[in-house]
Scaffold this active site. Structure first.
Site, mmCIF file in Angstrom:
data_model
loop_
_atom_site.group_PDB
_atom_site.id
_atom_site.type_symbol
_atom_site.label_atom_id
_atom_site.label_comp_id
_atom_site.label_asym_id
_atom_site.label_seq_id
_atom_site.Cartn_x
_atom_site.Cartn_y
_atom_site.Cartn_z
ATOM 1 N N GLY A 241 11.530 -34.945 -11.983
ATOM 2 C CA GLY A 241 11.870 -35.563 -10.744
ATOM 3 C C GLY A 241 12.960 -35.025 -9.591
ATOM 4 N N SER A 242 13.062 -33.407 -10.100
ATOM 5 C CA SER A 242 14.293 -32.527 -9.198
ATOM 6 C C SER A 242 13.846 -32.504 -7.548
ATOM 7 C CB SER A 242 14.550 -30.858 -9.819
ATOM 8 O OG SER A 242 12.667 -30.589 -9.530
ATOM 9 N N ASN A 243 12.490 -32.729 -7.625
ATOM 10 C CA ASN A 243 12.022 -32.248 -6.191
ATOM 11 C C ASN A 243 12.492 -33.969 -5.760
ATOM 12 O OD1 ASN A 243 10.212 -30.747 -4.887
ATOM 13 N ND2 ASN A 243 9.494 -30.523 -6.870
ATOM 14 N N LEU B 292 1.290 -37.720 -11.176
ATOM 15 C CA LEU B 292 0.469 -37.174 -12.036
ATOM 16 C C LEU B 292 -0.829 -37.796 -12.278
ATOM 17 C CD1 LEU B 292 1.893 -34.521 -14.370
ATOM 18 C CD2 LEU B 292 1.633 -34.118 -12.455
ATOM 19 N N ILE C 108 -4.417 -41.584 -7.378
ATOM 20 C CA ILE C 108 -3.846 -42.626 -6.663
ATOM 21 C C ILE C 108 -5.442 -43.998 -6.206
ATOM 22 C CG2 ILE C 108 -3.155 -43.449 -3.469
ATOM 23 C CD1 ILE C 108 -0.864 -42.464 -5.963
ATOM 24 N N ASN D 173 1.067 -35.460 -1.014
ATOM 25 C CA ASN D 173 1.484 -35.182 -2.237
ATOM 26 C C ASN D 173 1.524 -33.499 -1.730
ATOM 27 O OD1 ASN D 173 1.169 -34.643 -4.750
ATOM 28 N ND2 ASN D 173 -0.382 -33.084 -4.070
ATOM 29 N N HIS E 61 1.617 -30.090 -4.197
ATOM 30 C CA HIS E 61 0.906 -29.511 -5.325
ATOM 31 C C HIS E 61 1.269 -27.951 -5.134
ATOM 32 C CE1 HIS E 61 -2.187 -28.885 -7.681
ATOM 33 N NE2 HIS E 61 -3.024 -27.513 -7.496
ATOM 34 N N ASP F 34 -6.616 -33.560 -4.909
ATOM 35 C CA ASP F 34 -5.905 -32.523 -4.055
ATOM 36 C C ASP F 34 -6.905 -32.548 -2.796
ATOM 37 O OD1 ASP F 34 -4.119 -32.607 -5.842
ATOM 38 O OD2 ASP F 34 -4.471 -31.144 -8.001
HETATM 39 C C1 GAR Z 1 6.335 -29.868 -8.813
HETATM 40 O O1 GAR Z 1 6.387 -29.156 -8.201
HETATM 41 C C2 GAR Z 1 5.201 -30.553 -8.177
HETATM 42 O O2 GAR Z 1 4.669 -29.592 -7.215
HETATM 43 C C3 GAR Z 1 3.693 -30.427 -9.677
HETATM 44 O O3 GAR Z 1 5.150 -30.995 -10.407
HETATM 45 C C4 GAR Z 1 6.428 -30.144 -10.280
HETATM 46 C C5 GAR Z 1 7.295 -32.093 -10.156
HETATM 47 O O4 GAR Z 1 8.737 -31.031 -10.284
HETATM 48 N N1 GAR Z 1 2.680 -31.292 -9.080
HETATM 49 C C6 GAR Z 1 1.953 -31.488 -9.485
HETATM 50 O O5 GAR Z 1 1.665 -30.495 -10.137
HETATM 51 C C7 GAR Z 1 1.448 -32.427 -9.267
HETATM 52 N N2 GAR Z 1 -0.630 -31.725 -9.132
HETATM 53 P P1 GAR Z 1 9.559 -31.877 -10.778
HETATM 54 O O6 GAR Z 1 9.320 -33.276 -11.294
HETATM 55 O O7 GAR Z 1 11.002 -31.397 -11.044
HETATM 56 O O8 GAR Z 1 9.829 -32.132 -9.111
#
Ligand code: GAR
Length: 188
Positions: free
Chosen positions: A12-14, A85, A88, A102, A104, A145
């Site tokens: 969840g850093s994003n 992940l 949907i 999303n 990616h 995707d």
């Molecule tokens: C992110 O890099 C995102 O792009 C990726 O998971 C990571 C989550 O990081 N998403 C996918 O791979 C979706 N197919 P986070 O939990 O630190 O935000």
């Protein structure tokens, strides 16, 4: 007031970055963060950030309309998948057309599809000796995707970069660009 909900499966850093980006914006509110993992680190972040969060299981997502009904009640302007992940379900895509977005961690259509997430993507990029990678922000449709691309941002890879270095470069791109692109979509 625009309402966003976020979906995340892991760290969840994003999510945290997006929360910080909008925290002083009186026109945008993060309604709830949804997660499909009861021990996901994103839940700790939500507690610390004082953001409402909700854990759900497969049944409430795919088999009954529990999550769909909660989302209808919130009536979000955007549903943001930030490291989410699970696929949907069609009923969500149908009920929220062009409202599910999303991110990616690669330049789609390369390195997309089932199983292509997180380090799996960066390992594959490294194995193929790619000289560049990047992020893709796209609308979500019924297939993994494959929805319409909103924005792609590239970064160079050097031969010395490890998959972990690539992951770091990708996260930096995500932190810089994802919130801005969300703001742009919200304001049409
Ligand atoms: C992110 O890099 C995102 O792009 C990726 O998971 C990571 C989550 O990081 N998403 C996918 O791979 C979706 N197919 P986070 O939990 O630190 O935000």
């Amino acid at each position: 007031m625009k309402r966003i909900v976020l979906f995340a499966s892991g760290s969840g850093s994003n999510v945290e970055n997006i929360v910080h980006y909008f925290q002083d914006n009186s026109e945008v509110t993060i309604a709830t963060v949804f997660t499909n993992k009861s021990d996901a680190k994103v839940l700790e972040r939500c507690n610390r950030l004082k953001i409402s969060s909700l854990y759900f299981n497969k049944t409430s997502f795919y088999d009954n309309d529990c999550i769909l009904d909660i989302l209808k009640g919130i009536n979000p302007d955007l549903i943001i998948l930030a490291g989410f992940l699970w696929k949907i379900p069609e009923k969500l895509v149908k009920n929220f057309p062009n409202k599910i977005v999303n991110i990616h961690p690669a330049l789609l259509p390369k390195y997309g599809g089932k199983g292509m997430y997180g380090m799996n993507v960066h390992n594959a990029v490294k194995d193929n000796n790619e000289q560049e990678t990047g992020i893709t922000i796209h609308f979500v449709n019924e297939n993994y995707d494959e929805g319409a691309i909103i924005s792609q941002i590239k970064t160079k890879i050097t031969p010395e970069d490890t998959p972990e270095d690539i992951a770091k470069k990708i996260h930096e791109l995500e932190y810089e660009h994802f919130p801005k692109v969300i703001a742009q979509i919200l304001h049409g």
